[in-house]
Design a protein around this motif. Structure first.
Motif, PDB file in Angstrom:
ATOM      1  N   UNK A   1       0.803  -1.238   0.000  1.00  0.00           N
ATOM      2  CA  UNK A   1       0.000   0.000   0.000  1.00  0.00           C
ATOM      3  C   UNK A   1       0.831   1.281   0.000  1.00  0.00           C
ATOM      4  N   UNK A   2       1.780   1.391  -0.923  1.00  0.00           N
ATOM      5  CA  UNK A   2       2.550   2.626  -1.095  1.00  0.00           C
ATOM      6  C   UNK A   2       2.533   2.991  -2.575  1.00  0.00           C
ATOM      7  N   UNK A   3       2.338   4.257  -2.872  1.00  0.00           N
ATOM      8  CA  UNK A   3       2.096   4.682  -4.253  1.00  0.00           C
ATOM      9  C   UNK A   3       3.273   4.423  -5.174  1.00  0.00           C
ATOM     10  N   UNK A   4       4.506   4.508  -4.653  1.00  0.00           N
ATOM     11  CA  UNK A   4       5.679   4.390  -5.523  1.00  0.00           C
ATOM     12  C   UNK A   4       5.963   2.956  -5.961  1.00  0.00           C
ATOM     13  N   UNK A   5       5.389   1.970  -5.285  1.00  0.00           N
ATOM     14  CA  UNK A   5       5.794   0.583  -5.487  1.00  0.00           C
ATOM     15  C   UNK A   5       5.524   0.087  -6.908  1.00  0.00           C
ATOM     16  N   UNK A   6       4.438   0.530  -7.524  1.00  0.00           N
ATOM     17  CA  UNK A   6       4.060   0.040  -8.861  1.00  0.00           C
ATOM     18  C   UNK A   6       4.689   0.818 -10.006  1.00  0.00           C
ATOM     19  N   UNK A   7       5.538   1.784  -9.689  1.00  0.00           N
ATOM     20  CA  UNK A   7       6.231   2.557 -10.713  1.00  0.00           C
ATOM     21  C   UNK A   7       7.642   2.018 -10.890  1.00  0.00           C
TER      22      UNK A   7
ATOM     23  N   UNK B   1       1.927  -7.189 -18.426  1.00  0.00           N
ATOM     24  CA  UNK B   1       0.702  -6.511 -18.003  1.00  0.00           C
ATOM     25  C   UNK B   1       0.826  -6.132 -16.534  1.00  0.00           C
ATOM     26  N   UNK B   2       0.724  -4.850 -16.209  1.00  0.00           N
ATOM     27  CA  UNK B   2       0.947  -4.423 -14.829  1.00  0.00           C
ATOM     28  C   UNK B   2      -0.191  -4.852 -13.915  1.00  0.00           C
ATOM     29  N   UNK B   3       0.063  -4.866 -12.603  1.00  0.00           N
ATOM     30  CA  UNK B   3      -1.004  -5.171 -11.657  1.00  0.00           C
ATOM     31  C   UNK B   3      -2.061  -4.079 -11.674  1.00  0.00           C
ATOM     32  N   UNK B   4      -3.211  -4.393 -11.115  1.00  0.00           N
ATOM     33  CA  UNK B   4      -4.321  -3.432 -11.086  1.00  0.00           C
ATOM     34  C   UNK B   4      -4.108  -2.428  -9.964  1.00  0.00           C
ATOM     35  N   UNK B   5      -3.389  -1.367 -10.276  1.00  0.00           N
ATOM     36  CA  UNK B   5      -3.114  -0.307  -9.318  1.00  0.00           C
ATOM     37  C   UNK B   5      -2.892   0.980 -10.096  1.00  0.00           C
ATOM     38  N   UNK B   6      -3.206   2.128  -9.510  1.00  0.00           N
ATOM     39  CA  UNK B   6      -3.045   3.401 -10.226  1.00  0.00           C
ATOM     40  C   UNK B   6      -1.618   3.629 -10.698  1.00  0.00           C
ATOM     41  N   UNK B   7      -1.483   4.027 -11.967  1.00  0.00           N
ATOM     42  CA  UNK B   7      -0.190   4.393 -12.575  1.00  0.00           C
ATOM     43  C   UNK B   7       0.817   3.241 -12.603  1.00  0.00           C
TER      44      UNK B   7
ATOM     45  N   UNK C   1      13.013 -18.855 -10.235  1.00  0.00           N
ATOM     46  CA  UNK C   1      12.410 -17.783  -9.448  1.00  0.00           C
ATOM     47  C   UNK C   1      11.057 -17.477 -10.060  1.00  0.00           C
ATOM     48  N   UNK C   2      10.024 -17.401  -9.228  1.00  0.00           N
ATOM     49  CA  UNK C   2       8.689 -17.018  -9.678  1.00  0.00           C
ATOM     50  C   UNK C   2       8.200 -15.882  -8.793  1.00  0.00           C
ATOM     51  N   UNK C   3       7.780 -14.797  -9.423  1.00  0.00           N
ATOM     52  CA  UNK C   3       7.265 -13.651  -8.671  1.00  0.00           C
ATOM     53  C   UNK C   3       6.001 -13.142  -9.348  1.00  0.00           C
ATOM     54  N   UNK C   4       5.020 -12.762  -8.558  1.00  0.00           N
ATOM     55  CA  UNK C   4       3.784 -12.187  -9.082  1.00  0.00           C
ATOM     56  C   UNK C   4       3.197 -11.254  -8.033  1.00  0.00           C
ATOM     57  N   UNK C   5       2.565 -10.189  -8.491  1.00  0.00           N
ATOM     58  CA  UNK C   5       1.958  -9.222  -7.573  1.00  0.00           C
ATOM     59  C   UNK C   5       0.516  -8.957  -7.974  1.00  0.00           C
ATOM     60  N   UNK C   6      -0.172 -10.007  -8.443  1.00  0.00           N
ATOM     61  CA  UNK C   6      -1.534  -9.875  -8.956  1.00  0.00           C
ATOM     62  C   UNK C   6      -2.595 -10.330  -7.957  1.00  0.00           C
ATOM     63  N   UNK C   7      -2.183 -10.720  -6.754  1.00  0.00           N
ATOM     64  CA  UNK C   7      -3.117 -11.251  -5.773  1.00  0.00           C
ATOM     65  C   UNK C   7      -3.607 -10.158  -4.830  1.00  0.00           C
TER      66      UNK C   7
END
Length: 324
Positions: A154-160, A196-202, A223-229
């Motif tokens: 829950x931090x705005x910068x993480x998805x950029x 395809x980016x996760x569902x988050x602003x920007x 290595x497997x990583x995902x941030x879609x959950x």
């Protein structure tokens, strides 16, 4: 015994956690904090008794014994450079930046000045991880599997991408460090990303990444990583050696041999407390001194370079060699 005066650059959640653990140590005083987010700095000060100062220059005007650098990935570099030039010990929260170049520059400065450093790869400080190292001993590791399947923090910068470096660099770097610590150095990576980016602003980071690893020892890994959950599903590594399988999670270690299973439940905060205690002891030249720090900046740089190599390989869709 002496008393250690500690300051903080950054007053977010990870800084609050470090401060909570440091407050348990009778030989530590949290002297000051600076953060461009005024409300965060004020809340940190109320909780710790630290003085709020406007910037790093003001923080260094009354030099502390050590500084915790708890800032977003894109903010690393100038802060550490100023601290090293001032000769102040520094604890840097991972990751070391969004790219390898910045971290290599800081590592060079730390090496030149001989400043005490530590990085927040706290999993290494788990007593159970030490047990796993003993169990592996001279075993021939064949396969290592690392996973980090999670939600968006829950931090705005993480998805950029320009601010965080992406999930592999910012988050999965914890399990990459465990791979290095328990299996050894990685020589080459080959990665692919679901762009395809996760569902988050920007958001513009990859939604998932899969990589294969070739270790210098001859072992192979993934290595497997995902941030879609919307929940934290899995974070850890599984190691398979001759006659031994070990699963390492932040809250549990499970091993199995021909004689049956062995399980150890863990409190993740114990390892985090141990990392802070080891750093303070090193700063004050007590106990094991710098030998008590299980991951200094130079060592963490190798983990950061591995993460950046995976991110680069995923971007190029081409294998990337890792400096061993």
């Amino acid at each position: 015994m002496g008393h250690c005066r500690v300051a903080f650059v950054g007053a977010g959640g990870v800084a609050v956690r470090h401060a909570r653990h440091l407050a348990e140590l009778p030989d530590v005083t949290i002297a000051s904090v600076t953060d461009p987010a005024g409300p965060a700095a004020d809340a940190f000060a109320r909780a710790t008794g630290a003085a709020v100062v406007p910037d790093l220059s003001a923080l260094l005007a009354d030099p502390p014994d050590a500084v915790y650098v708890c800032v977003p990935p894109h903010a690393h570099g100038p802060i550490e450079e100023s601290l090293v030039e001032a000769g102040v010990a520094l604890f840097v929260e991972k990751p070391l930046g969004t790219d390898p170049g910045t971290a290599r520059h800081i590592a060079g400065l730390i090496g030149e000045r001989g400043v005490t450093s530590a990085v927040g790869h706290h999993w290494r400080y788990s007593a159970a991880v030490g047990l796993v190292r003993d169990m592996l001993g001279d075993s021939v590791v064949r396969l290592a599997v690392a996973s980090w399947l999670d939600r968006v923090p829950p931090v705005a910068w993480w998805c950029r991408r320009d601010l965080s470096g992406g999930q592999i660099v910012e988050q999965a770097v914890h399990v990459l460090d465990m791979l290095r610590y328990l299996v050894g150095e990685v020589a080459e990576v080959s990665a692919y990303a679901n762009a395809a980016p996760p569902s988050a602003p920007d958001a513009d980071i990859d939604g998932a990444t899969a990589a294969t690893l070739r270790f210098a020892s001859g072992a192979v890994g993934t290595v497997a990583a995902a941030c879609c959950l919307t929940w934290k599903h899995l974070a850890g590594i599984d190691i398979h050696a001759d006659g031994l399988s070990v699963a390492v999670r932040e809250d549990a270690i499970t091993a199995r041999t021909a004689d049956g299973p062995l399980q150890r439940e863990l409190d993740p905060d114990d390892a985090k407390r141990s990392a802070d205690r080891a750093f303070i002891d090193a700063v004050m030249d007590r106990g094991a001194g710098r030998d008590g720090i299980l991951v200094d900046y130079a060592d963490a740089l190798r983990t950061h370079e591995l993460a950046c190599a995976i991110a680069e390989s995923a971007h190029l869709a081409w294998p990337v060699a890792v400096h061993v």
